[in-house]
Design a protein around this motif. Structure first.
Motif, PDB file in Angstrom:
ATOM      1  N   ALA A 402      39.833   0.903 -17.750  1.00 48.13           N
ATOM      2  CA  ALA A 402      41.127   0.501 -18.318  1.00 48.13           C
ATOM      3  C   ALA A 402      41.014   0.264 -19.817  1.00 48.13           C
ATOM      4  N   THR A 403      40.070  -0.555 -20.235  1.00 50.91           N
ATOM      5  CA  THR A 403      39.939  -0.894 -21.658  1.00 50.91           C
ATOM      6  C   THR A 403      39.570   0.330 -22.488  1.00 50.91           C
ATOM      7  N   THR A 404      38.675   1.176 -21.962  1.00 53.24           N
ATOM      8  CA  THR A 404      38.286   2.384 -22.700  1.00 53.24           C
ATOM      9  C   THR A 404      39.481   3.299 -22.912  1.00 53.24           C
ATOM     10  N   ASN A 405      40.324   3.432 -21.885  1.00 49.83           N
ATOM     11  CA  ASN A 405      41.479   4.327 -22.002  1.00 49.83           C
ATOM     12  C   ASN A 405      42.603   3.745 -22.849  1.00 49.83           C
ATOM     13  N   PHE A 406      42.522   2.461 -23.183  1.00 47.34           N
ATOM     14  CA  PHE A 406      43.488   1.881 -24.116  1.00 47.34           C
ATOM     15  C   PHE A 406      43.039   2.046 -25.571  1.00 47.34           C
ATOM     16  N   LEU A 407      41.859   2.654 -25.798  1.00 56.02           N
ATOM     17  CA  LEU A 407      41.425   2.917 -27.170  1.00 56.02           C
ATOM     18  C   LEU A 407      42.519   3.680 -27.914  1.00 56.02           C
ATOM     19  N   PRO A 408      42.907   3.225 -29.103  1.00 51.78           N
ATOM     20  CA  PRO A 408      44.059   3.825 -29.791  1.00 51.78           C
ATOM     21  C   PRO A 408      43.760   5.137 -30.516  1.00 51.78           C
ATOM     22  N   THR A 409      43.017   6.017 -29.866  1.00 51.70           N
ATOM     23  CA  THR A 409      42.747   7.317 -30.469  1.00 51.70           C
ATOM     24  C   THR A 409      42.714   8.379 -29.380  1.00 51.70           C
ATOM     25  N   ILE A 410      43.130   9.577 -29.725  1.00 49.86           N
ATOM     26  CA  ILE A 410      43.071  10.674 -28.756  1.00 49.86           C
ATOM     27  C   ILE A 410      41.601  11.040 -28.537  1.00 49.86           C
ATOM     28  N   PRO A 411      41.209  11.515 -27.353  1.00 48.21           N
ATOM     29  CA  PRO A 411      42.043  11.960 -26.237  1.00 48.21           C
ATOM     30  C   PRO A 411      42.395  10.857 -25.234  1.00 48.21           C
ATOM     31  N   PHE A 412      42.119   9.597 -25.564  1.00 48.79           N
ATOM     32  CA  PHE A 412      42.417   8.508 -24.634  1.00 48.79           C
ATOM     33  C   PHE A 412      43.925   8.259 -24.580  1.00 48.79           C
ATOM     34  N   ASP A 413      44.367   7.672 -23.466  1.00 49.96           N
ATOM     35  CA  ASP A 413      45.789   7.364 -23.308  1.00 49.96           C
ATOM     36  C   ASP A 413      46.289   6.478 -24.445  1.00 49.96           C
ATOM     37  N   GLY A 414      45.442   5.540 -24.851  1.00 49.63           N
ATOM     38  CA  GLY A 414      45.826   4.628 -25.925  1.00 49.63           C
ATOM     39  C   GLY A 414      46.103   5.337 -27.235  1.00 49.63           C
ATOM     40  N   GLY A 415      45.481   6.498 -27.447  1.00 51.18           N
ATOM     41  CA  GLY A 415      45.724   7.255 -28.672  1.00 51.18           C
ATOM     42  C   GLY A 415      47.148   7.767 -28.749  1.00 51.18           C
ATOM     43  N   PHE A 416      47.660   8.259 -27.627  1.00 55.96           N
ATOM     44  CA  PHE A 416      49.048   8.740 -27.584  1.00 55.96           C
ATOM     45  C   PHE A 416      50.022   7.561 -27.641  1.00 55.96           C
ATOM     46  N   MET A 417      49.643   6.451 -26.988  1.00 56.00           N
ATOM     47  CA  MET A 417      50.491   5.265 -27.033  1.00 56.00           C
ATOM     48  C   MET A 417      50.580   4.712 -28.454  1.00 56.00           C
ATOM     49  N   ALA A 418      49.439   4.701 -29.163  1.00 54.61           N
ATOM     50  CA  ALA A 418      49.414   4.173 -30.531  1.00 54.61           C
ATOM     51  C   ALA A 418      50.332   4.970 -31.444  1.00 54.61           C
ATOM     52  N   GLN A 419      50.363   6.296 -31.294  1.00 49.90           N
ATOM     53  CA  GLN A 419      51.238   7.124 -32.132  1.00 49.90           C
ATOM     54  C   GLN A 419      52.701   6.748 -31.944  1.00 49.90           C
ATOM     55  N   ILE A 420      53.088   6.526 -30.686  1.00 55.87           N
ATOM     56  CA  ILE A 420      54.485   6.184 -30.387  1.00 55.87           C
ATOM     57  C   ILE A 420      54.828   4.793 -30.915  1.00 55.87           C
ATOM     58  N   ILE A 421      53.931   3.828 -30.703  1.00 57.49           N
ATOM     59  CA  ILE A 421      54.215   2.431 -31.052  1.00 57.49           C
ATOM     60  C   ILE A 421      54.198   2.197 -32.559  1.00 57.49           C
ATOM     61  N   PHE A 422      53.189   2.743 -33.248  1.00 55.24           N
ATOM     62  CA  PHE A 422      52.999   2.393 -34.654  1.00 55.24           C
ATOM     63  C   PHE A 422      53.730   3.304 -35.628  1.00 55.24           C
ATOM     64  N   CYS A 423      54.224   4.464 -35.176  1.00 60.52           N
ATOM     65  CA  CYS A 423      54.886   5.369 -36.127  1.00 60.52           C
ATOM     66  C   CYS A 423      56.162   4.753 -36.691  1.00 60.52           C
ATOM     67  N   ASP A 424      56.789   3.831 -35.937  1.00 60.36           N
ATOM     68  CA  ASP A 424      58.020   3.187 -36.414  1.00 60.36           C
ATOM     69  C   ASP A 424      57.779   2.253 -37.599  1.00 60.36           C
ATOM     70  N   PHE A 425      56.522   1.874 -37.824  1.00 60.33           N
ATOM     71  CA  PHE A 425      56.217   0.965 -38.930  1.00 60.33           C
ATOM     72  C   PHE A 425      55.967   1.710 -40.242  1.00 60.33           C
ATOM     73  N   LEU A 426      55.951   3.047 -40.198  1.00 59.33           N
ATOM     74  CA  LEU A 426      55.771   3.842 -41.414  1.00 59.33           C
ATOM     75  C   LEU A 426      57.133   4.212 -42.006  1.00 59.33           C
ATOM     76  N   ASN A 427      57.108   4.621 -43.258  1.00 60.29           N
ATOM     77  CA  ASN A 427      58.336   4.940 -43.995  1.00 60.29           C
ATOM     78  C   ASN A 427      59.091   6.095 -43.344  1.00 60.29           C
ATOM     79  N   LYS A 428      60.279   5.804 -42.823  1.00 61.43           N
ATOM     80  CA  LYS A 428      61.067   6.813 -42.114  1.00 61.43           C
ATOM     81  C   LYS A 428      61.830   7.732 -43.066  1.00 61.43           C
ATOM     82  N   LYS A 429      62.017   7.290 -44.306  1.00 59.41           N
ATOM     83  CA  LYS A 429      62.778   8.093 -45.264  1.00 59.41           C
ATOM     84  C   LYS A 429      61.958   9.283 -45.770  1.00 59.41           C
ATOM     85  N   LYS A 430      60.646   9.044 -45.952  1.00 57.78           N
ATOM     86  CA  LYS A 430      59.795  10.093 -46.521  1.00 57.78           C
ATOM     87  C   LYS A 430      59.218  11.035 -45.464  1.00 57.78           C
ATOM     88  N   ASN A 431      59.092  10.546 -44.235  1.00 61.47           N
ATOM     89  CA  ASN A 431      58.446  11.351 -43.198  1.00 61.47           C
ATOM     90  C   ASN A 431      59.266  11.342 -41.918  1.00 61.47           C
TER      91      ASN A 431
END
Length: 461
Positions: A402-431
């Motif tokens: 469980a903990t290994t697959n929550f690692l926030p990097t691909i190819p782990f599940d956590g990597g795909f989850m991190a992209q979805i969760i944290f992308c909203d904190f980046l500048n939406k106007k420029k990207n």
């Protein structure tokens, strides 16, 4: 045979088998070492589970998002329903709660461990509070990297922080091996993980092309689920997030259930086996005393060295008669001076020694048990000990998965989850969303590659 050589042999054999399967049997392979055996027979079963347990499985996935990424996961789940002020308030409250729970569950283990500096213990607890289990595994990798570098500077070799978690190979940063029956735990755990993904895909109305078995060489490594990629790309990110969370969360729930079972039955089983040990064991004789205990490059003086010697029969500790290992463990007081009365079997001289435990809580001896052979061991004695061990390993291995697959990097599940969760904190106007998700992906890839390289240094020393 060293752990490094085992790893090389396992991967070399797996690569040979994958190449043979692809060329001769025309089987699909991936990553050059994994063989994929497709089957469609389980798709109907997954469809029924998705229809019957939709609400429960969705709740499980929501729980996984919150536990896997802590306050950030909670914030993402509520972002469409809460105002900015309410989101900030809930984020702070969930941060405090997650940090406190992290401290309660792991604080005593960290702060009582002489191998982990206090500031590292605080760092792991804070990271877990901020990012849930993904933060916990990042903190563990940071500690291991720090430990390796710090010991390299003083000429010591630490244990690697990354390794294959398979039976027969030493668990990273420990001195124990996963038992052979670990395969009987890991394979079902991997199936549960992948089937949970498949069920949540069906909950999201995504068609499954196939469900299959994944082989590493000739060994079943687990399962995989292959969805309709085009339809999967079109569903909203929240549904994708729940699908990714389902796999590691299923392993986490299994781990929690078996930890609870272990806690419930360990005391009565321990009482039963201890009572038998106390009947059969009639004495402890020192067989070895070493000057130091070495743990992953850290050295601890053994207080018994120079005081106890080979063939010392331990008569009493702190005035209590010693006949078994349980007696010895129970009567030694940590961080205090202990009175040992011993009789050397070579000289027949009885003497008294005063010994204080080291930072590990040990005195540094190996002792052989004298056994009364006339007292037979009941058949259920071994069964209960094995049962307890199996239950504990089911909990531990599922927690590691469980903990290994929550690692926030691909190819782990956590990597795909991190992209979805944290992308909203980046500048939406420029990207746009795709660019923001790529930035998150590459950030965590760089962090994890850096930490992984530091953690594997001991394999090459």
């Amino acid at each position: 045979m060293t752990t490094t050589l085992w790893i090389i042999l396992v991967f070399a054999f797996a690569a040979f088998c994958a190449t043979f399967a692809r060329l001769v049997f025309k089987q699909r392979t991936t990553l050059w070492i994994l063989i994929l055996l497709d089957t469609k027979s389980l798709i109907k079963r997954v469809n029924k589970l998705a229809e019957k347990h939709k609400k429960a499985l969705t709740a499980m996935s929501v729980f996984g998002v919150a536990v896997g990424f802590g306050p950030f996961g909670v914030d993402y789940l509520i972002k469409d329903k809460a105002t900015k002020k309410k989101r900030i308030f809930i984020f702070i409250i969930s941060l405090l709660i997650a940090t406190y729970i992290s401290y309660l569950l792991a604080g005593s283990m960290f702060f009582g461990n002489p191998l982990i500096p206090k500031f590292i213990s605080y760092l792991i607890i804070i990271l877990t509070g901020i990012m849930g289990l993904s933060g916990f595994i990042l903190g563990a990798l940071l500690f291991s990297a720090y430990d390796i570098i710090a010991k390299m500077f003083v000429g010591k070799v630490a244990c690697p922080g990354i390794g294959l978690v398979i039976p027969g190979v030493k668990v990273p940063k420990t001195n124990f091996f996963i038992p052979w029956y670990g395969w009987l735990i890991l394979i079902p755990a991997a199936f549960i993980h992948e089937f949970s993904h498949g069920i949540m895909l069906r909950v999201a109305k995504i068609k499954l092309k196939s469900i299959g078995v994944m082989l590493l060489g000739i060994l079943p490594l687990g399962a995989y689920v292959e969805p309709d990629e085009e339809k999967f790309k079109k569903i909203d990110n929240k549904k994708k997030l729940k699908m990714y969370a389902a796999g590691p969360t299923s392993n986490l729930i299994v781990a929690i259930i078996f930890f609870i079972v272990y806690l419930l039955i360990s005391a009565p089983i321990a009482n039963y086996t201890t009572s038998i040990d106390n009947q059969r064991e009639i004495g402890l004789v020192v067989s070895q005393v070493t000057a130091t205990t070495e743990v992953c490059g850290s050295s601890f003086d053994n207080p018994a060295f120079g005081k106890l010697v080979k063939n010392d029969l331990i008569i009493s500790v702190n005035g209590n008669l010693i006949k078994s290992r349980n007696d010895l463990t129970k009567n030694i007081k940590k961080d205090q001076e202990n009175e040992f009365v011993v009789k050397n079997l070579d000289t027949n001289i009885t003497r008294t020694e005063y010994i204080t435990t080291n930072e590990l809580g040990n005195i540094g001896i190996t002792a052989d048990v004298l056994v009364d052979e006339t007292i037979k061991v009941p058949k259920d004695y071994s069964f209960y000990k094995i049962l307890l061990s199996v239950i504990l390993w089911v909990a531990l291995l599922n927690f590691i998965l469980a903990t290994t697959n929550f690692l926030p990097t691909i190819p782990f599940d956590g990597g795909f989850m991190a992209q979805i969760i944290f992308c909203d904190f980046l500048n939406k106007k420029k990207n746009n969303e795709e660019k923001r998700m790529k930035k998150v992906m590459w950030f965590f890839i760089c962090v994890l590659i850096f930490l992984a390289l530091l953690n594997i240094i001991p394999y090459f020393l």
